[in-house]
Design a protein around this motif. Structure first.
Motif, PDB file in Angstrom:
ATOM      1  N   THR A   1      41.686 -23.042  45.468  1.00  0.00           N
ATOM      2  CA  THR A   1      42.141 -24.654  46.411  1.00  0.00           C
ATOM      3  C   THR A   1      40.526 -25.086  46.139  1.00  0.00           C
ATOM      4  OG1 THR A   1      43.310 -23.897  47.071  1.00  0.00           O
ATOM      5  CG2 THR A   1      43.038 -25.624  48.130  1.00  0.00           C
ATOM      6  N   CYS A   2      40.768 -26.327  45.553  1.00  0.00           N
ATOM      7  CA  CYS A   2      39.327 -26.919  44.312  1.00  0.00           C
ATOM      8  C   CYS A   2      39.670 -28.296  45.734  1.00  0.00           C
ATOM      9  CB  CYS A   2      39.239 -27.526  43.791  1.00  0.00           C
ATOM     10  SG  CYS A   2      39.298 -26.071  42.412  1.00  0.00           S
ATOM     11  N   TYR A   3      38.370 -28.573  46.947  1.00  0.00           N
ATOM     12  CA  TYR A   3      38.719 -29.873  47.698  1.00  0.00           C
ATOM     13  C   TYR A   3      37.666 -30.898  46.982  1.00  0.00           C
ATOM     14  CZ  TYR A   3      40.793 -27.032  50.728  1.00  0.00           C
ATOM     15  OH  TYR A   3      41.368 -25.944  51.597  1.00  0.00           O
TER      16      TYR A   3
ATOM     17  N   THR B   1      31.489 -28.556  43.971  1.00  0.00           N
ATOM     18  CA  THR B   1      32.465 -28.374  43.008  1.00  0.00           C
ATOM     19  C   THR B   1      32.236 -27.716  41.829  1.00  0.00           C
ATOM     20  OG1 THR B   1      33.417 -30.375  44.091  1.00  0.00           O
ATOM     21  CG2 THR B   1      34.875 -29.910  41.928  1.00  0.00           C
TER      22      THR B   1
ATOM     23  N   SER C   1      36.034 -34.952  47.923  1.00  0.00           N
ATOM     24  CA  SER C   1      35.397 -36.137  48.810  1.00  0.00           C
ATOM     25  C   SER C   1      36.108 -37.918  48.736  1.00  0.00           C
ATOM     26  CB  SER C   1      33.946 -35.963  48.773  1.00  0.00           C
ATOM     27  OG  SER C   1      33.980 -36.838  47.759  1.00  0.00           O
TER      28      SER C   1
ATOM     29  N   HIS D   1      45.001 -28.862  44.044  1.00  0.00           N
ATOM     30  CA  HIS D   1      43.578 -30.172  44.068  1.00  0.00           C
ATOM     31  C   HIS D   1      43.863 -30.704  45.734  1.00  0.00           C
ATOM     32  CE1 HIS D   1      42.227 -31.853  40.600  1.00  0.00           C
ATOM     33  NE2 HIS D   1      41.834 -30.862  40.062  1.00  0.00           N
ATOM     34  N   THR D   2      43.191 -30.493  46.414  1.00  0.00           N
ATOM     35  CA  THR D   2      43.306 -30.855  47.451  1.00  0.00           C
ATOM     36  C   THR D   2      42.011 -32.500  48.138  1.00  0.00           C
ATOM     37  OG1 THR D   2      44.186 -29.045  48.455  1.00  0.00           O
ATOM     38  CG2 THR D   2      43.363 -30.752  50.298  1.00  0.00           C
TER      39      THR D   2
END
Length: 107
Positions: free
Chosen positions: A62-64, A11, A66, A106-107
């Motif tokens: 797009t940042c994933y 990230t 947890s 953000h996702t």
């Protein structure tokens, strides 16, 4: 043409963490790491240099995360590291001439 580059595992760091008293050598280590990670990822995914033909490219990051608790504030994603990593590999430069738009989520 839409090209998706998926950077696994990591990230992007937060701007707050990146600039809040961090020693310059540690910042450089993080910058170098991200530039190498983007470069290797582009090579592995066979991403070619993009032709913008004078119009500029749109970049969307797009940042994933947890979990929701690990998510950063939207204005705190240090996406510059990823975009700078694209220079000379995928894009010629990250100036206004070459990039017309960038966004992140953000996702």
């Amino acid at each position: 043409m839409i090209t998706k580059i998926i950077i696994p595992k990591d990230t992007l760091p937060s701007w707050n963490k990146f600039y809040s008293g961090m020693y310059w050598a540690k910042r450089k280590e993080i910058v170098d790491y991200w530039h190498r990670l983007v470069w290797v990822t582009c090579k592995e995914q066979k991403i070619k240099k993009m032709s913008y033909q004078g119009r500029g490219l749109a970049i969307h990051i797009t940042c994933y995360f947890s979990t929701r608790r690990k998510a950063l504030d939207p204005d705190n994603i240090c996406d510059k590291l990823a975009i700078d990593g694209l220079k000379s590999i995928v894009i010629e430069d990250d100036s206004w001439k070459h990039i017309k738009f960038r966004s992140e989520e953000h996702t």
